[in-house]
Design an enzyme around this catalytic site. Sequence first.
Site: not given
Length: 321
Positions: A116, A140, A144
């Site tokens: 991402s 988050y 990643k």
Amino acid sequence: MRVLVVGGAGYIGSHACLALAEAGHEPIVYDNLEEGHDWAVQWGPLIKGDLADGETLRSAISDRQIDAVIHFAAYAYVGESVTNPRKYFANNVGNTLNLLNAMLDTGARDIIFSSSCATFGVPDRVPIDESQPQAPINPYGETKLMVEKILRWYGEAYDLNWMALRYFNAAGADPEGRIGESHDPETHLIPLIIDAALGKRGPVKIFGTDYPTPDGTNIRDYIHVLDLADAHIKGLEKLKAGASSQALNLGIGRGYSVREVIESVARVSGREVPFEEGPRRPGDPPELVADPSRAISTLDWEPRYTDFDEIVRTAWNWHSR
Ligand code: UDP
């Protein structure tokens, strides 16, 4: 190729299955259906299984004689990741290790991982190319980035071939309307605007109008989900042909502000979009736009949806059905 599509019942995963089937490959979906939908699995079998379950993963890979893996399964709500990081690290990192270890145990050696632009945090400059520092500003994005790092070390130690594709904002839907974006709760801008235009929910809230951008609202690079899907297939084909393992930024290289997205939905739908101006959402950088040139040259790939209204139209067609 027979491809295990982990998280293949979700939004991007199901479009990848469609694209794999159209390119002559065989998608086999592995999904626990916690957030995915069984109706979205239309191009091959569904193995209902959890990423936490190494045994089921190993037998899925060996019994089905899997040639390659695409890994989409992850929790992806930035706000929730800030309040409940435990959930994100356990699943997005811990359970991804189960998948990678299952690959090592069964001899599967090629993987495309959904990364991402959230791994970049607040970028020093836009457009963002692969040389920019990665400094996530929420758990988050951190999960990643951690998986990208694990892939590098696993690649060196175990001959695992990988690509990490860093998506900017996935948007749109299958133009034939078979599948589309459906999250519960829905937090993404385009579906929320469409629902507001359809009168299915109240006015869409603009998160912040005081950003240092021309109209004061956030700018994002919206890429059609089928262009993303295509890049995964090209990535796998390149890995099989001996391309080196690497991370690539996937966007169209142009940004649209929240107000511009609202205007596009109004144009495409012919309806008025009720909206309200509100405060900033914590953790949102002002502008995220990809420099996709490395992806374009490495993958022999190019986004086909370059007209923003066209991207929005595919989403509108899906949501308004
Ligand atoms: N956004 C907004 N109102 C909403 C949802 C999103 O103004 O109800 C903005 C958000 O601040 C961001 C952009 O729309 O700048 C895209 O947000 P989304 O949640 O769709 O994707 P993200 O960029 O978080 O992956």
